[in-house]
Design a protein around this motif. Structure first.
Motif, PDB file in Angstrom:
ATOM      1  N   THR A 245      -4.950  -1.942  -2.648  1.00  0.00           N
ATOM      2  CA  THR A 245      -3.700  -2.286  -1.736  1.00  0.00           C
ATOM      3  C   THR A 245      -3.791  -0.917  -0.543  1.00  0.00           C
ATOM      4  N   GLN A 246      -4.291   0.178  -0.710  1.00  0.00           N
ATOM      5  CA  GLN A 246      -4.302   0.951   0.004  1.00  0.00           C
ATOM      6  C   GLN A 246      -5.277   0.758   1.200  1.00  0.00           C
ATOM      7  N   VAL A 247      -6.275   0.151   1.014  1.00  0.00           N
ATOM      8  CA  VAL A 247      -6.965  -0.257   2.000  1.00  0.00           C
ATOM      9  C   VAL A 247      -6.734  -1.380   2.718  1.00  0.00           C
ATOM     10  N   ALA A 248      -5.935  -2.356   2.070  1.00  0.00           N
ATOM     11  CA  ALA A 248      -5.146  -3.468   2.723  1.00  0.00           C
ATOM     12  C   ALA A 248      -4.055  -3.093   3.702  1.00  0.00           C
ATOM     13  N   ALA A 249      -3.595  -1.880   3.568  1.00  0.00           N
ATOM     14  CA  ALA A 249      -2.511  -1.323   4.366  1.00  0.00           C
ATOM     15  C   ALA A 249      -3.178  -0.830   5.581  1.00  0.00           C
ATOM     16  N   ALA A 250      -4.286  -0.106   5.275  1.00  0.00           N
ATOM     17  CA  ALA A 250      -4.970   0.494   6.454  1.00  0.00           C
ATOM     18  C   ALA A 250      -5.482  -0.574   7.410  1.00  0.00           C
ATOM     19  N   VAL A 251      -6.163  -1.674   6.874  1.00  0.00           N
ATOM     20  CA  VAL A 251      -6.338  -2.757   7.772  1.00  0.00           C
ATOM     21  C   VAL A 251      -5.376  -3.082   8.661  1.00  0.00           C
ATOM     22  N   VAL A 252      -4.342  -3.336   8.157  1.00  0.00           N
ATOM     23  CA  VAL A 252      -3.143  -3.694   9.078  1.00  0.00           C
ATOM     24  C   VAL A 252      -2.702  -2.561  10.139  1.00  0.00           C
TER      25      VAL A 252
ATOM     26  N   LEU B 133      -3.628   5.942   9.187  1.00  0.00           N
ATOM     27  CA  LEU B 133      -3.518   7.024  10.327  1.00  0.00           C
ATOM     28  C   LEU B 133      -4.966   7.843  10.266  1.00  0.00           C
ATOM     29  N   ILE B 134      -5.323   8.216   9.101  1.00  0.00           N
ATOM     30  CA  ILE B 134      -6.581   8.998   8.792  1.00  0.00           C
ATOM     31  C   ILE B 134      -7.792   8.351   9.640  1.00  0.00           C
ATOM     32  N   SER B 135      -8.080   7.077   9.430  1.00  0.00           N
ATOM     33  CA  SER B 135      -8.984   5.956   9.947  1.00  0.00           C
ATOM     34  C   SER B 135      -9.077   6.153  11.486  1.00  0.00           C
ATOM     35  N   VAL B 136      -7.836   6.121  11.952  1.00  0.00           N
ATOM     36  CA  VAL B 136      -7.674   5.952  13.357  1.00  0.00           C
ATOM     37  C   VAL B 136      -7.827   7.527  14.192  1.00  0.00           C
ATOM     38  N   PHE B 137      -6.922   8.375  13.536  1.00  0.00           N
ATOM     39  CA  PHE B 137      -6.824   9.788  14.205  1.00  0.00           C
ATOM     40  C   PHE B 137      -7.716  10.583  14.055  1.00  0.00           C
ATOM     41  N   VAL B 138      -8.111  10.888  12.687  1.00  0.00           N
ATOM     42  CA  VAL B 138      -8.962  11.711  12.100  1.00  0.00           C
ATOM     43  C   VAL B 138     -10.551  11.154  12.486  1.00  0.00           C
ATOM     44  N   GLY B 139     -10.796   9.988  12.002  1.00  0.00           N
ATOM     45  CA  GLY B 139     -12.013   9.422  11.908  1.00  0.00           C
ATOM     46  C   GLY B 139     -12.237   8.994  13.460  1.00  0.00           C
ATOM     47  N   GLY B 140     -11.313   8.577  14.127  1.00  0.00           N
ATOM     48  CA  GLY B 140     -11.539   8.021  15.576  1.00  0.00           C
ATOM     49  C   GLY B 140     -11.680   9.262  16.567  1.00  0.00           C
ATOM     50  N   ALA B 141     -11.012  10.387  16.293  1.00  0.00           N
ATOM     51  CA  ALA B 141     -11.289  11.661  17.131  1.00  0.00           C
ATOM     52  C   ALA B 141     -12.605  12.116  16.876  1.00  0.00           C
ATOM     53  N   PHE B 142     -13.061  12.166  15.611  1.00  0.00           N
ATOM     54  CA  PHE B 142     -14.596  12.555  15.459  1.00  0.00           C
ATOM     55  C   PHE B 142     -15.417  11.481  16.207  1.00  0.00           C
ATOM     56  N   ILE B 143     -15.182  10.248  15.988  1.00  0.00           N
ATOM     57  CA  ILE B 143     -16.228   9.359  16.866  1.00  0.00           C
ATOM     58  C   ILE B 143     -16.014   9.545  18.087  1.00  0.00           C
ATOM     59  N   VAL B 144     -14.972   9.743  18.929  1.00  0.00           N
ATOM     60  CA  VAL B 144     -14.703   9.798  20.153  1.00  0.00           C
ATOM     61  C   VAL B 144     -15.623  11.167  20.652  1.00  0.00           C
ATOM     62  N   PHE B 145     -15.402  12.153  19.810  1.00  0.00           N
ATOM     63  CA  PHE B 145     -15.867  13.293  20.222  1.00  0.00           C
ATOM     64  C   PHE B 145     -17.670  12.951  20.188  1.00  0.00           C
ATOM     65  N   CYS B 146     -18.037  12.443  19.268  1.00  0.00           N
ATOM     66  CA  CYS B 146     -19.626  11.964  19.320  1.00  0.00           C
ATOM     67  C   CYS B 146     -20.108  11.389  20.418  1.00  0.00           C
TER      68      CYS B 146
ATOM     69  N   GLY C 287       0.662  -1.319  -0.063  1.00  0.00           N
ATOM     70  CA  GLY C 287       0.116   0.079  -0.028  1.00  0.00           C
ATOM     71  C   GLY C 287       0.868   1.110   0.066  1.00  0.00           C
ATOM     72  N   GLY C 288       2.213   1.084   0.399  1.00  0.00           N
ATOM     73  CA  GLY C 288       2.941   2.328   0.432  1.00  0.00           C
ATOM     74  C   GLY C 288       2.653   3.550   1.314  1.00  0.00           C
ATOM     75  N   LEU C 289       3.313   4.413   1.150  1.00  0.00           N
ATOM     76  CA  LEU C 289       3.105   5.712   2.145  1.00  0.00           C
ATOM     77  C   LEU C 289       1.621   6.184   1.989  1.00  0.00           C
ATOM     78  N   PRO C 290       0.761   6.061   1.085  1.00  0.00           N
ATOM     79  CA  PRO C 290      -0.655   6.610   1.029  1.00  0.00           C
ATOM     80  C   PRO C 290      -1.686   5.671   2.030  1.00  0.00           C
ATOM     81  N   GLY C 291      -1.233   4.194   1.813  1.00  0.00           N
ATOM     82  CA  GLY C 291      -1.889   3.234   2.644  1.00  0.00           C
ATOM     83  C   GLY C 291      -1.645   3.439   3.911  1.00  0.00           C
ATOM     84  N   ILE C 292      -0.403   3.695   4.373  1.00  0.00           N
ATOM     85  CA  ILE C 292      -0.149   4.007   5.866  1.00  0.00           C
ATOM     86  C   ILE C 292      -0.991   5.434   6.198  1.00  0.00           C
TER      87      ILE C 292
END
Length: 318
Positions: free
Chosen positions: A284-291, A226-239, A217-222
């Protein structure tokens, strides 16, 4: 000695077996495929069984009077997860087009951030949450697949809604609820099994993860992870904190990307050929995000639970 080590590692009862399973699947995959009880217990083939038993045991502890709380908590997590994933993906698509930005495709963003790994969520809730948190997984099953991604892309009318898959997810909980509500002694008998299964769930989940996907997935996948966890997660935690009046640990636990999300770009490409050129790269980018999310989200959940509290730590401090 082993138990002391697992307790020192954040979310160690799940994340250590998960990493062991991922290591074995990446470097020695044939060792998990020798058959019989070994494959059934230690490979990804055992994930569904371990999860199903966990859900049944969870159901025996869930009383009918708790259902409104289950719908409220699960609904907040589900809707906020969808809103942040759709908002980021659609914004990138409107501004930069289907190709996305800096190598990160619009399709990959929506596919990854709107999906969550229900298995990781449940394992974490068995460690940090309560019965209501665990039962909320039944609602979160809605975002484990292409449905919400299709809705976010404006293609909901073409979606093939997997009603039977959703029903199959809920049935173990329902059967457990019936048994537990009919006989209090069965609740006492089955309740400990949910915790006992946590390391087995972690191991079998890890056995379905290939660490090489991070490289593919390369750097974009990583970055996507990080977006899924820290951006998405921060919003979900806020809600979770503002609307649900909860500590927020469940928000981090749902800030993952489901393994099933790897197949979402291909499903979208079949529905709308305009996305077809981006399917390979997005996959490939989504697969990297899963890991990435499978590793980071449990760590964030543990850190947040320690800092802001959770049912487990609150009961230990009484």
């Amino acid at each position: 000695m082993i138990m002391r080590f697992l307790r020192k590692v954040p979310a160690g009862m799940m994340i250590v077996p998960l990493l062991i399973g991922a290591f074995m699947n990446t470097f020695f995959p044939e060792a998990l495929k020798i058959g019989s009880f070994t494959t059934a217990t230690f490979s990804s083939a055992g994930a569904a069984t371990a999860m199903g038993i966990q859900l049944f045991c969870l159901g025996t502890t869930l009383q009918l009077k708790d259902m409104p709380k289950v719908v409220k908590r699960g609904g907040i997590l589900l809707i906020s997860k969808f809103i942040i994933g759709a908002s980021i993906g659609i914004a990138v698509g409107k501004i930069f087009g289907l190709a996305g930005v800096m190598g990160l495709t619009t399709l990959a963003i929506i596919s990854a951030v709107t999906n969550s790994n229900g298995s990781v969520y449940l394992a974490l809730m068995k460690t940090y949450g309560d019965t209501t948190d665990c039962a909320a997984m039944a609602l979160l099953a809605l975002n484990d697949g292409p449905l919400l991604t299709m809705i976010a892309l404006g293609a909901s009318g073409l979606a093939n809604i997997p009603f039977m898959a959703l029903i199959a997810t809920v049935i173990p909980i329902i059967v457990g609820m019936i048994v537990g509500n009919l006989d209090k002694e069965t609740q006492t008998f089955f309740e400990p099994a949910g915790n006992i299964l946590i390391p087995f769930v972690g191991l079998t989940l890890g056995a379905g993860i290939n660490l090489s996907n991070v490289i593919k997935g390369g750097l974009p996948g990583i970055v996507l992870g990080l977006i899924s966890v820290f951006v998405g997660g921060a919003f979900i935690v806020f809600c979770d904190r503002i609307i649900g009046r909860r500590p927020g640990y469940a928000g981090w636990a749902v800030a993952t990307t489901a393994g099933n999300a790897v197949a979402v770009p291909a499903a979208i490409g079949l529905v709308d050929p305009a996305w077809a050129p981006y399917v390979g790269e997005a996959t490939t980018q989504v697969a990297a995000a899963v890991v990435v999310t499978a590793i980071i989200a449990p760590l964030m959940t543990n850190w947040w639970a320690n800092k802001y509290g959770c049912p487990k730590f609150d009961s230990e401090n009484k």
